[in-house]
Design an enzyme around this catalytic site. Structure first.
Site, short mmCIF file in Angstrom:
data_model
loop_
_atom_site.label_atom_id
_atom_site.label_comp_id
_atom_site.label_asym_id
_atom_site.label_seq_id
_atom_site.Cartn_x
_atom_site.Cartn_y
_atom_site.Cartn_z
N GLU A 1 -0.43 -21.80 -14.26
CA GLU A 1 -0.07 -23.17 -13.84
C GLU A 1 -0.43 -24.04 -15.27
OE1 GLU A 1 0.67 -27.29 -12.24
OE2 GLU A 1 -1.06 -26.29 -13.23
N TRP B 1 -10.83 -11.82 35.04
CA TRP B 1 -11.05 -12.99 34.31
C TRP B 1 -11.21 -14.00 35.47
CZ3 TRP B 1 -8.31 -17.58 34.49
CH2 TRP B 1 -8.71 -18.54 33.73
N ASN C 1 -7.15 -8.84 37.75
CA ASN C 1 -7.82 -9.37 36.45
C ASN C 1 -9.27 -9.93 36.70
OD1 ASN C 1 -8.44 -10.65 34.02
ND2 ASN C 1 -6.25 -11.51 33.76
N TYR D 1 -8.58 -19.27 21.72
CA TYR D 1 -9.96 -18.76 22.05
C TYR D 1 -11.00 -19.89 21.38
CZ TYR D 1 -8.68 -15.14 24.79
OH TYR D 1 -7.98 -14.29 25.63
N ARG E 1 4.01 -17.87 24.71
CA ARG E 1 3.87 -18.63 26.06
C ARG E 1 4.71 -19.99 25.93
NH1 ARG E 1 -2.84 -18.43 26.11
NH2 ARG E 1 -2.92 -16.31 26.60
N ARG F 1 -2.03 -14.44 20.91
CA ARG F 1 -0.81 -14.16 21.91
C ARG F 1 -0.19 -15.46 22.49
NH1 ARG F 1 -5.19 -12.48 24.48
NH2 ARG F 1 -4.54 -13.44 26.60
N ASP G 1 -0.45 -26.81 -7.50
CA ASP G 1 -0.47 -28.15 -7.13
C ASP G 1 0.52 -28.51 -6.22
OD1 ASP G 1 -0.22 -31.05 -7.43
OD2 ASP G 1 1.01 -31.20 -9.04
N GLU H 1 3.46 -26.47 -5.38
CA GLU H 1 4.11 -25.27 -5.34
C GLU H 1 3.25 -23.96 -5.00
OE1 GLU H 1 4.20 -25.82 -9.86
OE2 GLU H 1 2.47 -26.00 -8.59
#
Length: 982
Positions: A882, A342, A340, A456, A514, A510, A724, A726
């Protein structure tokens, strides 16, 4: 140099020529450098010298000492022109009429000396520069090169320039690394892929002395070290602080000899540093980051005053030995990136730099320099990804790398690296209208099309807080005029998505899959990030931030001890906040907001918070990657997430056990397909968004089709009207020829451990036994008992519906939704309510009202005398009124008329009448129209307030309004008028 200075220099040169002191080559630009008496090392930096030399890359000839680079040829032109110049009579013009990529650079590459400081200057003018990637444009980049011209590493670059600008001086200071291999510096002016024109003039490279004292580097290094070990004022006699340090030390060494220091293989060249963690052959990228994380913890135990291991000589020697082993076998400039990326470019470098800061005074200089060389190899420039040169870093990844590069400059006392880290983040301060970044409406998108505020986005904000801390009161202070936007993000992007300390899962991507994560853990992390940012914020905003954090901490009762597990620095800041009686908790936030840039909406009221997740041709339904979020299909397809007093509803093993095909709010046929790594799951319809009025009321809608996501033929139109106390949900035009049973999920709520929460339908209590399943006809209202007091929910069905109820035990495991998750089986109890549409539906519909916090008696009373009236639920219009507050919401799926309103394009429309005052808010949800005209069959007398994007075309006999929606990214356009009562 200003024009007067230039004239003086030219006068001096003229006199010298007359005196015969200059040769005939007229190297004027070699000495005429802006405000600097050092010679310009770039020959012909103003393009004035000599005749133009014929060359295939240049129209009309190449200037002496310059070359062009055209990696993509698409009709672009590079030329020396006489009609544009900063000074003198010539400049270089790069013109792209179609998307292309072009650069010019001095040739040969300019000689420099290792360890010296230089200044690069260039004057640029641009016209209609429109990069294909909104984050790019024109920029000056540099490369440190060997004598033969081969690149050894990237140098700093100026921020991208785009649009139209007048002649502007761009300048950056460069410190050449003390690497004897570096003998040349390449300075390149590049128009990245896109269209437009740039003119270049008076390019210079001059040697400059450093005016930054060495102490400045030490000061900010010590500031970062202080943060790592707890910050100023930490009270080690505080029980929570003492417990924090004790737990750290216990993990490092203990009586059972199971700590990380205990189990460290302490020989000079062991096969493994820790058995089961990393060895000479166990070198997966994640293991490298893991091992450095352990060494960082050892360094913290060594560095925290009050730790029993503080200053321990043996521990120090073992830390240094471990760092030498890791450098020799795992992380050095000779290694290639595997696994990876990263870990190589973010995870490991972050840990390494923290270790170098903590151990700076005892780390052998040779080893420190070796690690700095490794950082330069794998993180040469925050904007670049070494593992994939085509990628340009943005958002959280960019900020992570900016911190690494900044710390590298601090530790190595190289100002140019600090400046490179600081300057790389300037574009992140800007609001975007598409793709990655922060939007004016508060949206935060990463990975091109994923709503990621809670994951992120949290990292992005946290790194901003870190960099603001580092740069404050230093020679590298952030002076960008847009930097203040970061403080605005807190109230606009983050605060509306946190309810009683929980970050809504709909913006966590994602990470919901976890096992070690939850909405409350994510919310605590963001809360602490906001508290850290408050340390550098202007006083008024700092108080607001601290007030909201105190509110969340007091209301979030899901933690046995809120302080447990916090980094010592954050624990220290929070202790100080909670003991500060001058900061009052904010109180409940009452607010409605549409995040049109990321297809999300929220309704916050005193007793509940509701999140709505949508998808469009701009935003993907979900993200799957690294084996995470394998069942995320419907999380962005109309999911409604209700947060109330049941604080653990979504954090008590919810995601591995809920039926992922039947999430609340969605219309589903249970279709899915195996997700592809980093694939996009788009909506082929573009009407997605909504209008908001006064931050109180909203009309939200989504036309959807699943053909590009699950592959199903299911499609339809969905609306949510937020009033309001609802929420009114309407659906129409539901079609599905796949043969799969189609249903709209009104509710799918996790129950108590016994699973016997009362369900009352039309006044009748239904069975509470698990396994119960029943279809009930002509349902007017229903009520579900909550798991805790105050968590009851009422449901009203204005037109009467057949509702399918189901009470079930559901089992699953984290490993089913995340390949790295535990495989242990988990079970939880659920109750669902659904409106079924059949197996071959051609015109399905639904109507229901959600009443959070209502008792069964209140729900029954509302059903008998509702506050709302459904005006329309057709393929052309969804509309609800409403009555209590005089608010009407209308979603026009097409241009047309409804009652008193006519529009020439699809819009979301909401209005409120209060006596003779009328407030209107309009949004263009497709985000494709440049102008919308709306007629209202009322006569106006006076405009009381209006957004600058709203134009009143006429007031009588009916009101006609024009909204400028070009580039508005789906935002609401509001106007308030006084009506003619006659």
């Amino acid at each position: 140099m200003d024009l007067g200075s230039r004239r003086l220099s030219m006068a001096v040169v003229f006199c010298m020529i007359c005196a015969g002191l200059l040769g005939s080559n007229h190297q004027v630009h070699a000495s005429a450098v802006e405000g600097n008496q050092s010679p310009n090392l770039i020959p012909n930096g103003g393009f004035e010298e000599g005749t133009l030399l014929q060359h295939q890359d240049w129209v009309g000839g190449r200037p002496d000492g310059w070359s062009a680079w055209l990696p993509t040829r698409n009709g672009q032109q590079v030329s020396v022109v006489h009609n544009q110049s900063h000074l003198g009579s010539r400049s270089v013009e790069i013109k792209h009429q179609a998307a292309a990529r072009t650069a010019v650079a001095p040739q040969p590459i300019t000689p420099v000396l290792p360890g010296l400081a230089y200044t690069v200057q260039a004057w640029l003018k641009t016209q209609d520069v429109k990069p294909a990637d909104a984050g790019k444009g024109v920029y000056i980049r540099t490369q440190f090169c060997a004598e033969n011209g081969s690149k050894l590493m990237d140098g700093p670059a100026i921020p991208f320039v785009k649009g139209t600008t007048e002649w502007t001086l761009h300048e950056m200071k460069i410190e050449v690394p003390k690497d004897p291999r570096i003998t040349r510096l390449k300075v390149e002016i590049l128009l990245e892929t896109g269209t437009g024109t740039v003119w270049i003039d008076d390019v210079s490279l001059t040697e400059t002395g450093s005016d930054i004292p060495a102490q400045a580097f030490d000061t900010i290094r010590q500031r970062w070290a202080s943060k790592l070990v707890g910050g100023e004022g930490v009270q080690m006699n505080d029980p929570d602080a003492a417990a924090n340090v004790s737990a750290l030390v216990e993990r490092m060494t203990n009586g059972d000899k199971t700590g990380r220091w205990d189990t460290l293989n302490k020989g000079d060249h062991p096969d493994s540093l820790w058995d089961g963690v990393i060895s000479k052959t166990q070198n997966d990228s994640w293991r490298i980051s893991w091992a450095y994380g352990i060494i960082r913890d050892l360094a913290l135990a060594y560095s925290i005053e009050g730790s029993p291991l503080y200053g321990n000589e043996a521990l120090k020697n073992d830390i240094v030995r471990a760092m030498k082993w890791m450098y020799e076998y795992q992380y050095n400039p000779g290694k290639k990136i595997t696994g990876n990326w990263w870990d190589w470019e973010i995870g490991t470098p972050q840990e390494v730099m923290n270790i170098l800061v903590l151990m700076h005074d005892v780390m052998p200089q040779e080893l420190l320099n070796q690690y700095l060389a490794a950082i330069d190899k794998f993180v040469p420039d925050p904007k670049k990804r070494v593992a994939n040169p085509a990628a340009v870093e943005t958002g959280a990844n960019l900020l992570d790398k900016a911190l690494v590069v900044t710390l590298r400059g601090i530790v190595g006392k190289q100002a140019s690296k600090i400046e490179q880290g600081r300057d790389s983040i300037t574009n992140e301060f800007l609001y975007v209208k598409q793709g990655d970044g922060v939007y004016e409406d508060g949206s935060l998108v990463q990975h091109k099309n994923i709503a990621y505020t809670g994951s992120y986005g949290s990292v992005l904000l946290g790194r901003m807080a870190d960099l603001f801390l580092l740069f404050a009161d230093s020679p590298w202070a952030i002076t960008d005029p847009n930097a203040h936007h970061v403080y605005d993000w807190v109230g606009r992007s983050f605060e509306p998505l946190i309810y009683k300390g929980a970050m809504m899962d709909s913006v966590k991507g994602r990470s919901i899959s976890r096992a070690a994560d939850s909405d409350h853990l994510a919310g605590r992390s963001v809360s602490m990030t906001i508290l850290r940012l408050a340390q550098s914020a202007p006083p008024a905003q700092a108080v607001e931030m601290k007030s909201m954090v105190k509110e969340w901490v007091l209301k979030d009762t899901t933690f046995d001890n809120y302080y447990a597990g916090l980094p010592l620095y954050e624990l220290n800041l929070l202790k100080q906040l909670m003991q500060d009686d001058s900061v009052m908790p904010r109180g409940e936030l009452v607010h409605t907001q549409v995040f049109a840039g990321m297809d999300r909406a929220v309704q916050l009221r005193e007793h509940f918070g509701l999140g709505i997740s949508m998808f469009s041709d701009r935003i993907s339904a979900f993200e799957y990657g690294n084996g995470e979020n394998a069942k995320g299909w419907y999380t962005g397809m109309g999911m409604t997430s209700l947060y109330n007093q049941d604080l653990k509803q979504f954090s008590d093993q919810y995601w591995p056990t809920v039926d992922s095909y039947r999430l609340p709010g969605t219309t589903t046929d249970r279709s899915s397909k195996a997700p592809a790594e980093w694939g996009y799951y788009m909506n082929s319809r573009d009407w997605v968004g909504g209008s908001v009025m006064d931050g109180d009321y909203g009309a939200v809608g989504m036309e959807f089709a699943l053909d590009q996501s699950t592959g199903s033929s299911l499609s339809g139109k969905k609306s949510w009207f937020l009033f309001d106390d609802e929420m009114v949900a309407l659906g129409s035009d539901i079609k599905n020829l796949s043969g799969n049973p189609t249903e709209t999920i009104v509710e799918n709520r996790q129950l108590t451990q016994a699973g016997d929460n009362k369900l009352i339908v039309n006044g009748r209590e239904l069975p509470t036994s698990l396994g119960w399943e029943e279809k009930v006809s002509n349902v007017s209202w229903a009520h579900l008992e909550g798991n805790v007091t105050g968590a009851d929910i009422g449901y009203v069905f204005p037109s009467g519906e057949e509702v399918a109820g189901k009470r079930e035990v559901r089992a699953g495991s984290w490993s089913e939704i995340n390949k790295s998750g535990p495989a242990d089986p988990i079970s939880r109890n659920y109750l669902s309510l659904a409106i079924e549409h059949g197996t071959a539906v051609s015109s399905g519909s639904y109507e229901y009202v959600l009443l959070p916090g209502k008792t069964s008696e209140q729900t029954a009373a509302y059903a008998a005398s509702p506050d709302i009236q459904v005006l329309a639920a057709t393929g052309r219009v969804h509309a609800v009124k409403e009555s209590k507050h005089g608010v009407t919401g209308i979603n026009f799926w097409d241009a047309g008329s409804f009652q008193q309103v006519t529009t020439d394009h699809p819009i979301s429309y909401i209005m409120k009448e209060n006596g003779d005052m009328l407030t209107i808010a309009v949004a263009e949800p497709t985000q494709k129209q440049t102008r919308v005209v709306v007629d209202v069959d009322k006569s106006g007398l006076q405009v009381l307030a209006q957004d600058p994007t709203v134009t009143v075309l006429q007031m009588s006999p009916y009101i006609r309004l024009a909204m400028d929606t070009q580039g508005s990214a789906g935002k609401s356009h509001t106007i308030t008028l006084r009506l003619d009562p006659t």
